[in-house]
Design a protein around this motif. Structure first.
Motif, short mmCIF file in Angstrom:
data_model
loop_
_atom_site.label_atom_id
_atom_site.label_comp_id
_atom_site.label_asym_id
_atom_site.label_seq_id
_atom_site.Cartn_x
_atom_site.Cartn_y
_atom_site.Cartn_z
N LEU A 117 0.93 4.36 -2.68
CA LEU A 117 0.98 5.78 -2.32
C LEU A 117 2.12 6.49 -3.05
O LEU A 117 1.93 7.58 -3.60
CB LEU A 117 1.16 5.93 -0.81
CG LEU A 117 1.37 7.37 -0.28
CD1 LEU A 117 0.15 8.23 -0.57
CD2 LEU A 117 1.66 7.35 1.21
N ILE A 167 2.05 9.56 -5.78
CA ILE A 167 2.86 10.79 -5.71
C ILE A 167 3.60 11.02 -7.02
O ILE A 167 3.69 12.15 -7.51
CB ILE A 167 3.84 10.71 -4.53
CG1 ILE A 167 3.08 10.69 -3.20
CG2 ILE A 167 4.83 11.87 -4.56
CD1 ILE A 167 3.95 10.44 -1.99
N GLU A 211 -12.20 9.05 2.83
CA GLU A 211 -12.14 9.08 1.36
C GLU A 211 -13.19 10.04 0.80
O GLU A 211 -12.92 10.80 -0.15
CB GLU A 211 -12.35 7.66 0.80
CG GLU A 211 -12.38 7.58 -0.72
CD GLU A 211 -11.02 7.64 -1.35
OE1 GLU A 211 -10.87 7.14 -2.48
OE2 GLU A 211 -10.09 8.18 -0.74
N THR A 268 -4.75 6.02 -2.77
CA THR A 268 -4.31 4.98 -1.83
C THR A 268 -5.46 4.53 -0.93
O THR A 268 -5.62 3.32 -0.68
CB THR A 268 -3.15 5.50 -0.96
OG1 THR A 268 -2.10 5.99 -1.81
CG2 THR A 268 -2.60 4.39 -0.09
N LEU A 269 -6.26 5.47 -0.45
CA LEU A 269 -7.41 5.11 0.38
C LEU A 269 -8.39 4.23 -0.39
O LEU A 269 -8.98 3.30 0.17
CB LEU A 269 -8.11 6.36 0.89
CG LEU A 269 -7.61 6.94 2.22
CD1 LEU A 269 -8.35 8.23 2.54
CD2 LEU A 269 -7.78 5.93 3.35
N ILE A 311 -12.01 13.62 1.44
CA ILE A 311 -10.92 14.01 0.54
C ILE A 311 -11.46 14.24 -0.86
O ILE A 311 -11.01 15.15 -1.57
CB ILE A 311 -9.82 12.94 0.54
CG1 ILE A 311 -9.14 12.91 1.90
CG2 ILE A 311 -8.79 13.22 -0.56
CD1 ILE A 311 -8.07 11.86 2.04
N SER A 339 -3.57 15.91 -2.27
CA SER A 339 -4.69 15.03 -1.91
C SER A 339 -4.92 13.92 -2.92
O SER A 339 -5.59 12.92 -2.61
CB SER A 339 -5.97 15.85 -1.75
OG SER A 339 -6.29 16.51 -2.96
N GLN A 340 -4.38 14.03 -4.10
CA GLN A 340 -4.63 13.03 -5.15
C GLN A 340 -4.05 11.66 -4.80
O GLN A 340 -4.78 10.65 -4.88
CB GLN A 340 -4.08 13.53 -6.48
CG GLN A 340 -4.81 14.77 -6.99
CD GLN A 340 -4.18 15.34 -8.24
OE1 GLN A 340 -3.38 14.70 -8.92
NE2 GLN A 340 -4.51 16.59 -8.54
N PRO A 341 -2.77 11.55 -4.41
CA PRO A 341 -2.26 10.21 -4.06
C PRO A 341 -2.92 9.62 -2.82
O PRO A 341 -3.09 8.41 -2.72
CB PRO A 341 -0.75 10.45 -3.83
CG PRO A 341 -0.61 11.92 -3.60
CD PRO A 341 -1.70 12.56 -4.39
N ILE A 342 -3.34 10.48 -1.87
CA ILE A 342 -4.04 9.99 -0.68
C ILE A 342 -5.39 9.41 -1.08
O ILE A 342 -5.81 8.35 -0.60
CB ILE A 342 -4.23 11.13 0.34
CG1 ILE A 342 -2.88 11.67 0.79
CG2 ILE A 342 -5.03 10.64 1.54
CD1 ILE A 342 -2.97 12.87 1.70
N HIS A 343 -6.09 10.09 -1.98
CA HIS A 343 -7.39 9.65 -2.48
C HIS A 343 -7.26 8.28 -3.15
O HIS A 343 -8.08 7.38 -2.90
CB HIS A 343 -7.91 10.69 -3.47
CG HIS A 343 -9.36 10.56 -3.79
ND1 HIS A 343 -10.36 10.57 -2.84
CD2 HIS A 343 -10.00 10.41 -4.99
CE1 HIS A 343 -11.53 10.44 -3.41
NE2 HIS A 343 -11.35 10.33 -4.72
N TYR A 369 0.83 -1.20 0.00
CA TYR A 369 0.00 0.00 0.00
C TYR A 369 0.87 1.26 0.00
O TYR A 369 0.52 2.27 -0.61
CB TYR A 369 -0.94 0.00 1.21
CG TYR A 369 -2.18 -0.83 0.99
CD1 TYR A 369 -3.02 -0.58 -0.09
CD2 TYR A 369 -2.52 -1.85 1.87
CE1 TYR A 369 -4.17 -1.32 -0.29
CE2 TYR A 369 -3.68 -2.61 1.67
CZ TYR A 369 -4.48 -2.34 0.58
OH TYR A 369 -5.63 -3.08 0.37
#
Length: 312
Positions: free
Chosen positions: A18, A22, A266, A288-289, A269, A282-286, A14
């Protein structure tokens, strides 16, 4: 030992997703224009002075396009590759531990650990194709989906290990299992739809349109479907959480709670992306979640299955 290391490996995969997010959010996918080396060396340059004067011609001919060196983008992509290699090592160790602890037993643990290891090799090969095709959108999506398949194989092998030990994580419930399956299918569709919207964002990032106008440019069928699906998924996850917490045991309840929290975060975000002009952080967090949610849904799908099957 196997179970503990398998969990570490799943978390590491995971983390790789992420890092990959990025790479894409920063536009670093072509930071290394060749593969497996980077600008023809195993350790990439830190400044343009370390490259030959005609480096654009050399690597531009290979990629059929212009190459512009950026130390930040180059090293972002290079770190992504290093993490990918490390994940391969982790999965290989997981396979060795599975063989050591479960060989000769009809559990399927070794088999699915082996499948995960083989898929890592396929993933590495696919990564080289992604670079050679200059980040073809379809291949980028397949590359991401294959990473999810690897995670699911590891989760299934880990589930079988817990089942063999008889930890009692399972709680057979056909209606909740079916609900989880529907959520899993919808979430995968939502993820694919999100990648298509992301491709539109990537296209906008290379244009002259200011970021403040990107969301207005995205308004349309896919964007609206993505929003509606997000609301539906949040609502159904609430029903799953409400009903699931009444029947699940302590260990499984933690997974259900984590899933519901992940869905809420999610959703928030996603709102941040729409309201604040798609901030890059916020894009890579979105992304990955979204993949974590799919993994947790799959774990619950297994937990709600039949519990009487013997693995001995």
């Amino acid at each position: 030992m196997y179970k503990k290391f398998a969990i570490v490996t799943i978390v590491a995969v995971y983390f790789l997703i992420l890092v990959g997010g990025i790479v894409r959010a920063t536009g670093s996918g072509m930071g290394c224009p060749d593969w497996p080396k980077c600008f023809g060396t195993w350790i990439p340059p830190t400044s343009v002075e370390q490259l030959p004067e005609n480096y654009q011609e050399i690597f531009g001919q290979k990629l059929k396009g212009e190459v512009e060196f950026s130390a930040v983008k180059t090293w972002t992509e290079y770190v992504n590759r290093l993490v990918g290699v490390l994940i391969g090592v982790f999965i290989f160790i997981t396979l060795l531990l599975a063989f050591k602890e479960y060989r000769g037993l009809k559990t399927g643990i070794v088999k699915y650990s082996l499948i995960a290891f083989i898929l890592v090799g396929v993933q590495g090969f696919l990564g080289s194709i992604v670079v050679s095709t200059e980040l073809h959108p379809g291949l980028v999506t397949v590359h991401m989906l294959l990473a999810i398949v690897i995670v699911l194989c590891l989760i299934y092998a880990l589930f079988l290990a817990y089942k063999y030990q008889g930890n009692g994580l399972e709680t057979e419930n056909r209606s909740l299992r079916f609900m989880t399956l529907i959520l899993l299918i919808l979430s995968v569709g939502q993820l694919v739809l999100g990648t298509q919207i992301r491709e539109m964002v990537d296209h906008l990032s290379f244009g002259s349109l200011p970021r403040s106008e990107w969301v207005d440019s995205l308004l349309g069928g896919k964007f609206y479907i993505h929003i509606v699906l997000a609301v539906i998924l949040l609502a159904v996850h609430w029903v799953l959480f409400r009903d699931g917490k009444k029947v699940l045991k302590e260990g499984s309840l933690k997974i259900l709670t984590l899933l519901f929290v992940a869905v809420i975060v999610e959703f928030i975000i996603g709102g941040v992306l729409g309201v604040f002009d798609i901030p890059a952080f916020s894009q890579p967090i979105h992304l990955t979640l979204a993949t974590i949610i799919i993994g947790l849904q799959y774990a619950l799908f297994l937990i709600f299955g039949k519990s009487k099957r013997s693995l001995s």
